[in-house]
Design an enzyme around this catalytic site. Structure first.
Site, mmCIF file in Angstrom:
data_model
loop_
_atom_site.group_PDB
_atom_site.id
_atom_site.type_symbol
_atom_site.label_atom_id
_atom_site.label_comp_id
_atom_site.label_asym_id
_atom_site.label_seq_id
_atom_site.Cartn_x
_atom_site.Cartn_y
_atom_site.Cartn_z
ATOM 1 N N ARG A 197 13.411 48.499 8.797
ATOM 2 C CA ARG A 197 13.033 49.319 7.641
ATOM 3 C C ARG A 197 13.035 48.455 6.381
ATOM 4 N NH1 ARG A 197 15.832 55.018 5.787
ATOM 5 N NH2 ARG A 197 17.725 53.739 5.634
ATOM 6 N N ASP A 210 25.431 56.557 2.447
ATOM 7 C CA ASP A 210 24.513 55.494 2.058
ATOM 8 C C ASP A 210 23.867 55.893 0.746
ATOM 9 O OD1 ASP A 210 22.554 57.359 2.670
ATOM 10 O OD2 ASP A 210 21.679 56.211 4.315
#
Length: 542
Positions: free
Chosen positions: A175, A456
């Site tokens: 990613r 996160d």
């Protein structure tokens, strides 16, 4: 360091732009900052950065329309495309079964453990779980270089234990960063900073496509933060240009798009269509999706969300988004991936751990029964729980045959604001998690276990956005008291004292904790809403 001409890259524009590295010297950096990678990066920047900036400006204009009272809807101009019968290209063999994928940052030990985990795929993350220090970004590319070639190893300095890849490993997916983020350590012709997305993509592709092909796999990506099919179209054009430049067959690159913005939810068909030659499906990026819902309608008092803990996937707006994604994907022959359960194993409390694992199992059963083809976990210890849930429902490698033709989702369904209380504990929790996450991020760690949940950037953004929303609309907590500036200041002081007791005085008063608390406070009180926490925070990273 400047890019040099390399015979395998066929550039139409000559001479190419000068790619200048301004970051500090990192060990083995020359193995990933290769002439081939830098020339590809320079070419992609020259051809596509202008369009990237135009699309970011389009986001600003659209936000202004929402601020003026407009609401999103399905696009009238693409109604025929949505009604037409078309399918994406077939996916490679190692992406047919994706029932459990593990995600995590690109540090060396994490990569080894994730690839060895009993899962089908590992998403190596340069985005929400990676604080983009120059060292993290470059070492991450070096780590992936070694992982692709199966030479990666890691010796734990505290135990001397050596970690190596097992014979069987998960499929690697990468990613890159989103379109909105820059890489400040790389400049074009001494001036423009390159796109973080193009940097992460170009280095991984240029340095690894041949080695991946030799191992019978390919360059696979997750694409984050997309807000429209035009942004997906830009990625598709980048894929075509990069494959042509490297002499790679078109369609070799495969990408799964995270539907993690409320606007992308209205354009799922269009996004799949733009990437149809390169598509590997869509993913329910639930945490960023909730953040996006708050952010896009932040100036509307009728869009106040309750406590984060109350915004579960059973809520109508989230269930509608899931059902629409599965129906859309399966109609087009694309995988519909589930999202992340935030729980992590609790090793020192068996009873609490059993409760957490039961929640994970229930969440994964919900996804499997809805028709998802796979799901995400953040910790190897959750892999068997998630796998068992999907195995209980799935008889084959995926659920593409589960069409969900009964699903009918309207714009109102996607925009239904969930009811629920705002509590003082909810306000305190947002402060406590937001400040601690930001402090960890500024120290270079973007994946942080806090209070038995894996946080996160996406979950920290929910904390920050909810506080801003509640504060600026004078929301009242369940005891009838408004969330005022004075109350926020008092709660921030009290929560910093609690953090002091939990982490110790040395860490709280030294290092970057004061900076993190000050930045978090400023962004929460700011009259205008900063689009991303990571943009001002990035200026503080080395």
């Amino acid at each position: 360091m400047n890019a040099e001409t390399h015979g395998r890259v066929h550039m139409r524009e000559q001479p190419g732009p000068q790619v200048e590295i301004q970051g500090p010297r990192i060990e083995r950096a020359d193995e990933v900052l290769t002439p081939l990678a830098l020339q590809l990066l320079g070419s992609l920047h020259r051809r596509f950065n202008g369009r990237r900036l135009e699309l970011l400006e389009a986001r600003v204009r659209r936000q202004a329309a929402f601020d003026a009272g407009e609401l999103p809807d399905f696009l009238a101009a693409t109604a025929e495309l949505r009604a037409a019968d078309w399918r994406i290209a077939p996916v490679p063999a190692d992406l047919i079964d994706r029932r459990v994928e593990i995600t995590g940052p690109v540090d060396r030990k994490m990569i080894i453990n994730a690839l060895n985990a009993p899962v089908q795929a590992f998403m190596a993350d340069f985005e929400d779980s990676c604080a983009p220090t120059w060292d993290n970004i470059i070492q991450g590319q070096v780590n992936l270089l070694d992982a692709v070639r199966r030479t990666i190893s890691y010796q734990d300095p505290s135990t001397s234990k050596v970690y190596r890849l097992a014979e069987r490993t998960a499929t690697l997916i990468v990613r890159p960063r989103g379109w909105h983020l820059a890489e400040k350590h790389v400049r074009i012709n001494g001036g423009e900073a390159v796109s973080g997305a193009l940097f992460d993509f170009a280095l991984f592709l240029a340095n690894n496509h041949e080695a991946l092909a030799r191992r019978g796999t390919g360059p696979y990506f997750y694409l984050p933060k997309i807000e429209s099919h035009l942004e997906a179209r830009l990625w598709n054009e980048v894929f075509i240009a990069a494959q042509d430049a490297l002499g790679v067959a078109r369609g070799t690159i495969k990408a799964t798009v995270l539907i993690e913005t409320i606007l992308a939810a209205f354009e799922m068909d269009e996004i799949l269509y733009e990437l149809r030659e390169h598509s590997a499906g869509l993913n329910c990026g639930r945490w960023d999706y909730i953040f996006s819902f708050i952010k896009k309608f932040r100036n509307r008092g009728d869009f106040l969300l309750p406590d984060r803990a109350a915004v579960t996937m059973e809520r109508h707006f989230l269930k509608s988004y899931v059902d629409l994604l599965i129906r859309t994907c399966h109609r087009r022959g694309a995988h519909a991936m589930g999202g992340m359960a935030a729980q992590i194993p609790i090793r020192d409390d068996p009873q609490a751990n059993a409760i957490a694992m039961a929640r994970v199992r229930a969440d994964k059963l919900r996804e499997a029964r809805a028709g998802h083809d796979g799901t995400w976990v953040a910790h190897p210890g959750l892999a068997t729980v998630a796998r068992a849930a999907f195995d209980e429902v799935m008889s084959g490698p995926n659920q593409l045959a589960v069409r969900r033709d009964e699903v009918q989702v309207s714009a109102r369904d996607l925009l239904t604001v969930p009811e629920g209380e705002i509590t003082e504990e909810g306000v305190r929790g947002c402060i406590r998690v937001g400040v601690q996450y930001l402090e960890s991020w500024l120290r270079g760690n973007g994946c942080v276990p806090l209070y038995h949940l894996m946080e996160d950037a996406a979950t920290a953004e929910i904390c920050r956005a909810q506080l801003w929303q509640w504060l600026h609309h004078g929301a009242r907590t369940s005891d009838g008291t408004p969330v005022s500036v004075e109350r926020f200041d008092r709660l921030l002081t009290e929560e910093l004292s609690r953090i002091h007791e939990e982490v110790g005085a040395a860490r709280l008063t030294g290092g970057v904790f004061p900076t993190a608390a000050r930045l978090f406070e400023q962004m929460t009180k700011s009259e205008s809403f900063p689009e991303f926490l990571t943009i001002p925070a990035y200026e503080l990273l080395s």
